[in-house]
Design an enzyme around this catalytic site. Structure first.
Site, short mmCIF file in Angstrom:
data_model
loop_
_atom_site.label_atom_id
_atom_site.label_comp_id
_atom_site.label_asym_id
_atom_site.label_seq_id
_atom_site.Cartn_x
_atom_site.Cartn_y
_atom_site.Cartn_z
N SER A 37 83.04 24.60 -25.18
CA SER A 37 81.58 24.70 -25.22
C SER A 37 81.04 23.93 -26.43
CB SER A 37 81.14 26.15 -25.27
OG SER A 37 81.85 26.84 -26.26
N ASP A 69 80.86 31.01 -23.80
CA ASP A 69 81.06 30.36 -25.11
C ASP A 69 82.33 30.93 -25.75
OD1 ASP A 69 79.57 32.46 -27.36
OD2 ASP A 69 79.28 32.71 -25.22
N ASP A 93 88.23 16.68 -25.64
CA ASP A 93 87.12 17.47 -25.10
C ASP A 93 85.95 16.59 -24.66
OD1 ASP A 93 88.69 19.59 -25.88
OD2 ASP A 93 87.64 19.88 -27.76
#
Ligand code: GLA
Length: 418
Positions: free
Chosen positions: A147, A141, A192
């Site tokens: 993430s 993370d 993303d």
């Protein structure tokens, strides 16, 4: 190297079974991989073209539909339980600044509420909640592997699945944008979640962030297999002195405004994708030096994406790698967003054996650098990077990733419900 492994799946199913008293066979699992962006950094929010793929690590969300409106969540990494109801109206909280606020451990449930906000805003009626447990790949993370988007996508897919909603990847790209831009107030682009939702094993994903056109470019037979190397800086919280993500977005828009005004197009939205390349060339001297550097990054990075796709499609990893390293340099010199330890890692990676090219992953304020490396040399490259980074940043190196400062990964697939 396949992910998730059977033992990871068993662990997440058992955690949910313990929470609910139901059989592990009833537990559904969302697999949401992390992403890398070899080329196309920091230009998604300006409507630029990006390339991406996922890796064989990521987020697992085990869940069972709750049978009522309740959402009850635990995390394998963070303490506490997050509980709310799907009929509670969610409002934007606007805490994100890409310097960590939204990733604060104490509010790990933020993305679940954000997913509910996105679905409510899009008039997707949820009748049912979930009881679930979320888990990220060890130590990854806050690493620039997105993430947060993987978590957002995981909650979206679970809530949609529990409510038998059919939602396309393109719609989910928009819903995840609502979580980040609308709910959290981060002005990021759609790189993303597009990578996470659209990627397919063995392909490079191309996405035009203005038109939303995308395609998968299948890898040809490369002369030699490659691996993806992730080298961690140990920087998890961004330095407070670092200019934030949103500031760079505002500078790009300022540059766009100057260029559009200079070319008589001030009615257009001030986004760099609305500026023709010829207009940029004709009027670049009217930009203040700092804005000229941001614009230069945008226009040169778009070009590298186009060239990179050709190099990838023709199996030329050497050329693909050179473009990645040039992209990394432009992020450092033009976009000026790398923290010092990441810049050191970038330089170390460029000297490591078998490395085709490297850059920092994600926004560059923390996390890791990625490299494409000849599979046969991946171990040697990893140990070279480990040794050199220990010399350059002994303090950060000590704290690294449970003793794993460098990871050798492979490409992954798209997010899905098992
Ligand atoms: C972060 C953002 C993305 C993108 C990258 C940089 O991951 O969330 O939208 O801008 O940084 O390429």
């Amino acid at each position: 190297m396949s992910w998730p492994t059977d033992s990871e799946l068993t662990a997440i199913k058992e955690a949910v079974s313990k929470m609910t008293g139901r059989d592990t066979g009833e537990v559904r699992v969302v697999v949401a991989p992390y992403r890398i962006c070899p080329l196309g950094a920091h230009i998604d929010h300006q409507g630029g073209a990006v390339s991406a793929m996922t890796i064989n690590k990521g987020i697992l969300l085990g869940f069972i539909p709750s049978g009522d409106t309740q959402v009850q969540l635990r995390s394998a990494q963070f303490e506490g339980e997050v509980c709310f109801r799907v009929d509670e109206i969610q409002h934007p909280i606007g805490v994100a600044n890409k310097n960590g606020a939204s990733k604060d451990k104490s509010i790990w449930g933020t993305y679940a509420r954000g997913a509910l906000y996105a679905l409510q805003t899009s008039k997707k009626n949820l009748k049912q909640g979930i009881v679930g447990c979320i888990s990220g790949s060890d130590g990854l993370d806050s690493s620039g592997l997105s993430s947060s988007a993987a978590v957002g996508v995981a909650y979206l897919l679970a809530l949609e699945n529990a409510n038998e909603l059919t939602v396309s990847p393109t719609e989910n790209i928009e819903y995840d944008r609502l979580i980040e831009n609308g709910y959290l107030g981060l002005r990021n682009g759609i790189l993303d979640q597009s990578a996470i939702l659209l990627s397919s094993f063995g392909c490079l994903t191309y996405m035009n962030c203005k038109t939303m056109d995308h395609k998968l470019v299948r890898a040809p037979e490369f002369k030699k297999p490659f691996r993806i190397l992730l080298a961690f800086s140990g920087l998890r919280q961004a330095l407070t002195t670092n200019p934030g993500y949103n500031l760079r977005v505002a500078e790009c828009q300022e540059a766009a405004k100057v260029l559009l005004t200079a070319s008589g197009n001030s009615e257009l939205e001030p986004t760099l994708c609305n500026v023709e390349h010829a207009v940029y060339e004709a009027h670049m001297h009217e930009l203040k030096p700092v804005l000229a550097r941001r614009a230069e990054h945008y226009f040169s990075e778009n070009m590298r994406v186009t060239k990179g796709l050709e190099a990838w499609a023709s199996g030329n990893l050497e050329e693909f790698g050179k473009l990645i390293s040039a992209s990394g340099l432009s992020s450092i010199e033009n976009y000026e967003c790398g923290a010092e330890p990441l810049i050191q890692l970038y330089k170390i990676l460029l000297k490591a054996p078998g490395v085709y090219g490297a850059r920092f992953s994600g926004a560059g304020f923390r996390g890791c650098c990625l490299a494409f490396v000849d599979a046969e040399e991946a171990e040697a490259a990893a140990s070279y990077v480990k040794d050199e980074y220990e010399k350059a940043q002994p303090e950060f190196a000590k704290k690294l990733n449970g003793g794993k400062p460098v990871l050798i990964c492979e490409a992954g697939d798209s997010a899905r419900v098992l």
